[in-house]
Design a protein around this motif. Structure first.
Motif, short mmCIF file in Angstrom:
data_model
loop_
_atom_site.label_atom_id
_atom_site.label_comp_id
_atom_site.label_asym_id
_atom_site.label_seq_id
_atom_site.Cartn_x
_atom_site.Cartn_y
_atom_site.Cartn_z
N ASP A 153 -1.81 5.47 57.64
CA ASP A 153 -2.91 5.74 58.97
C ASP A 153 -3.25 4.36 59.40
N GLN A 154 -2.96 4.25 60.60
CA GLN A 154 -3.33 2.95 61.24
C GLN A 154 -4.85 3.33 61.69
N ALA A 155 -5.59 4.31 61.64
CA ALA A 155 -6.84 4.16 61.77
C ALA A 155 -7.65 3.84 60.73
N ASP A 156 -7.20 3.78 59.47
CA ASP A 156 -7.85 3.50 58.31
C ASP A 156 -7.07 2.90 57.33
N LEU A 157 -7.08 1.45 57.29
CA LEU A 157 -6.18 0.90 56.29
C LEU A 157 -6.71 0.44 55.10
N TRP A 158 -7.99 0.87 54.72
CA TRP A 158 -8.60 0.71 53.25
C TRP A 158 -7.96 1.61 52.51
N ARG A 159 -7.81 1.05 51.28
CA ARG A 159 -7.42 1.66 50.10
C ARG A 159 -8.13 1.43 48.95
N PRO A 160 -8.19 2.26 47.88
CA PRO A 160 -8.99 2.05 46.61
C PRO A 160 -7.76 1.29 45.55
N TYR A 161 -8.22 0.24 44.96
CA TYR A 161 -7.42 -0.31 44.25
C TYR A 161 -8.20 -0.61 42.77
N THR A 162 -7.38 -0.37 41.62
CA THR A 162 -7.71 -0.56 40.32
C THR A 162 -7.76 -2.08 39.94
N VAL A 163 -8.63 -2.28 39.14
CA VAL A 163 -8.66 -3.81 38.88
C VAL A 163 -7.95 -3.77 37.47
N LEU A 164 -6.80 -4.48 37.15
CA LEU A 164 -6.08 -4.37 36.01
C LEU A 164 -6.46 -5.43 35.12
N ALA A 165 -6.82 -6.65 35.69
CA ALA A 165 -7.22 -7.67 34.76
C ALA A 165 -8.15 -8.79 35.67
N ARG A 166 -8.91 -9.51 35.01
CA ARG A 166 -9.69 -10.65 35.74
C ARG A 166 -9.58 -11.77 34.92
N TYR A 167 -9.02 -12.96 35.55
CA TYR A 167 -8.81 -14.31 34.98
C TYR A 167 -9.82 -15.39 35.40
N GLN A 168 -10.75 -15.93 34.45
CA GLN A 168 -11.67 -17.16 34.68
C GLN A 168 -10.96 -18.34 34.86
N GLU A 169 -10.61 -18.81 36.13
CA GLU A 169 -9.94 -20.18 36.44
C GLU A 169 -10.85 -21.13 36.13
N THR A 170 -11.89 -21.24 36.55
CA THR A 170 -12.89 -22.31 36.42
C THR A 170 -14.36 -21.77 36.19
N GLU A 171 -15.25 -22.43 36.20
CA GLU A 171 -16.78 -21.73 35.80
C GLU A 171 -16.98 -20.92 37.20
N VAL A 173 -14.53 -19.92 39.76
CA VAL A 173 -13.58 -19.15 40.09
C VAL A 173 -12.87 -18.34 39.57
N THR A 174 -12.61 -17.02 39.87
CA THR A 174 -12.11 -15.76 39.37
C THR A 174 -10.91 -15.29 40.17
N THR A 175 -9.89 -14.97 39.34
CA THR A 175 -8.58 -14.29 39.85
C THR A 175 -8.69 -12.82 39.38
N TYR A 176 -8.23 -11.83 40.54
CA TYR A 176 -8.33 -10.42 40.29
C TYR A 176 -6.67 -9.94 40.42
N LEU A 177 -6.44 -9.07 39.50
CA LEU A 177 -5.15 -8.75 39.54
C LEU A 177 -5.45 -7.11 39.69
N VAL A 178 -4.93 -6.42 40.86
CA VAL A 178 -5.26 -5.24 41.27
C VAL A 178 -4.05 -4.34 41.55
N ARG A 179 -4.16 -2.83 41.34
CA ARG A 179 -3.00 -2.06 41.69
C ARG A 179 -3.69 -0.92 42.52
N PRO A 180 -2.83 -0.31 43.39
CA PRO A 180 -3.28 0.81 44.49
C PRO A 180 -3.69 1.95 43.37
#
Length: 394
Positions: A153-171, A173-180
């Motif tokens: 749908d070009q009118a609405d490109l937003w989609r929900p994603y589930t957070v699979l994991a989060r990694y603390q890179e530094t104090e 900075v955080t990385t998130y791994l997400v899946r549709p």
């Protein structure tokens, strides 16, 4: 492109309009948000509006586009348009909003310049505006179609994603791994692109921010967030977005991506600017690239250096890669490659290299100047800047 009559008027009035844009843009945004408060609440970055950087970026892009039409009447500044179009699509700006912007922008011009805006002047600048707007609309329609895919749908490109994991890179900075969360495939992406994240804040506002993809993952997206001082979205994500939660994302976008080819690659970053560079380096390693790759990174110290281990590991996987790290204030007994700011004169720049830069604007200016002085053609230097692109007008 621009008619001969309008070109004469724009060339004659560009100095006056350009000098007044610093007054025009605040008046424009005040009018726009008074008429459409929902745009500030749910579309525009409230932080960038408060500190004025978004207003400066708009001013620079309009003046630069008009100047480009005058200087090169037979050419369209496609690089400028692509940069703006990717940002517009990433936050959900639609075609109808160009008419809203036109209404309040031209009212602001008349407010500031008064009788100097004759019908002839108004018509000429109206032509400039719609040349830019229609060119952007065409590019943005194509980007939305590509992002949506054949069944999207070009009118609405937003989609929900589930957070699979989060990694603390530094104090900070955080990385998130997400899946549709809807079970559909992960949208295609290219190394160097970013995703837009939309989150609801405590006051009900649904604010949007862009965060770089920091590497590939099977069936998932990986993006990294730095907690900015006073950053309402980055702080909210750090404090409240955890494994198992759902977050809204738009498809990956961004015009600065790793180009295909066999030529040498130079990756230069500072601070959190190494997120897209990490994605590019990971792609090169994952594809078994034999290209010559030189990575250069500057940071405050070893503890603030996100992806420090990734840089070493990915470089080791590539047969023709080297990495050089500059720390302004290296810590104690920790090994430090180089001390001080990034100085490319101490790094071997491969002949024929394509350079990719990411970091704060002063860093980008300094590094680009070093590359030009070293003989790297301007056309081979590509940059990504987080936030409004205040360099675009240059």
């Amino acid at each position: 492109m621009l008619s001969a009559k309008s070109a004469e008027v724009v060339e004659a009035t560009l100095p006056v309009v350009g000098a007044a844009i610093g007054d025009i843009t605040p008046r424009f945004y005040d009018r726009l948000f008074a008429a459409h408060p929902e745009l500030l609440r749910d579309l525009f970055n409230r932080g960038n509006q408060a500190n004025g950087t978004q207003r400066q970026a708009l001013a620079g892009s309009i003046a630069a586009f008009a100047g480009a039409l005058i200087a090169h009447p037979d050419q369209r500044p496609d690089a400028m348009l692509a940069r703006i179009a990717h940002k517009h699509v990433s936050v959900g700006i639609g075609n109808d909003q160009y008419r809203i912007v036109h209404e309040h922008l031209f009212a602001a011009i008349v407010d500031v310049l008064g009788e100097a805006v004759t019908p002839e002047v108004a018509a000429a600048w109206d032509e400039v505006y719609w040349l830019m707007a229609n060119a952007l609309i065409a590019v943005e329609d194509r980007l939305r179609a590509e992002a949506a895919g054949p069944d999207g749908d070009q009118a609405d490109l937003w989609r929900p994603y589930t957070v699979l994991a989060r990694y603390q890179e530094t104090e900070d900075v955080t990385t998130y791994l997400v899946r549709p969360a809807d079970g559909r495939p992960v949208p295609a992406s290219r190394p160097g692109q970013y995703v837009s994240v939309r989150t609801e804040l405590p006051d009900g506002a649904r604010q949007i921010r862009q965060y770089s993809l920091s590497g590939a993952a099977d069936g998932a997206l990986r993006f990294t967030v730095k907690r900015e001082a006073g950053g309402e979205v980055s702080g909210h994500l750090h404090d409240h977005l955890d494994t198992g939660d759902t977050v809204e994302l738009a498809p990956p976008l961004g015009d600065i991506t790793l180009a295909h080819g066999d030529g040498p690659v130079l990756l230069v970053s500072a601070g959190i600017g190494n997120t897209p560079m990490t994605a590019m380096l990971a792609h090169l390693a994952d594809t078994g690239s034999t290209r010559e790759v030189v990575s250069v990174h500057g940071d405050r110290d070893q503890l603030s250096h996100a992806f420090r281990a990734d840089l070493a590991q990915l470089t080791a996987k590539l047969p023709n890669a080297t990495a050089h790290v500059f720390y302004e204030h290296p810590l104690g007994d920790w090994p430090a490659d180089r001390t001080g700011l990034v100085d490319l004169s101490t790094v071997g720049i491969p002949a024929g290299a394509t350079a990719y830069l990411c970091g704060p604007l002063p860093f980008l200016r300094a590094v680009r100047g070093q590359l030009l002085a070293a003989g790297v053609p301007a056309a081979d230097i590509h940059y990504e800047v987080f936030g409004p692109d205040l360099w675009l007008g240059a």
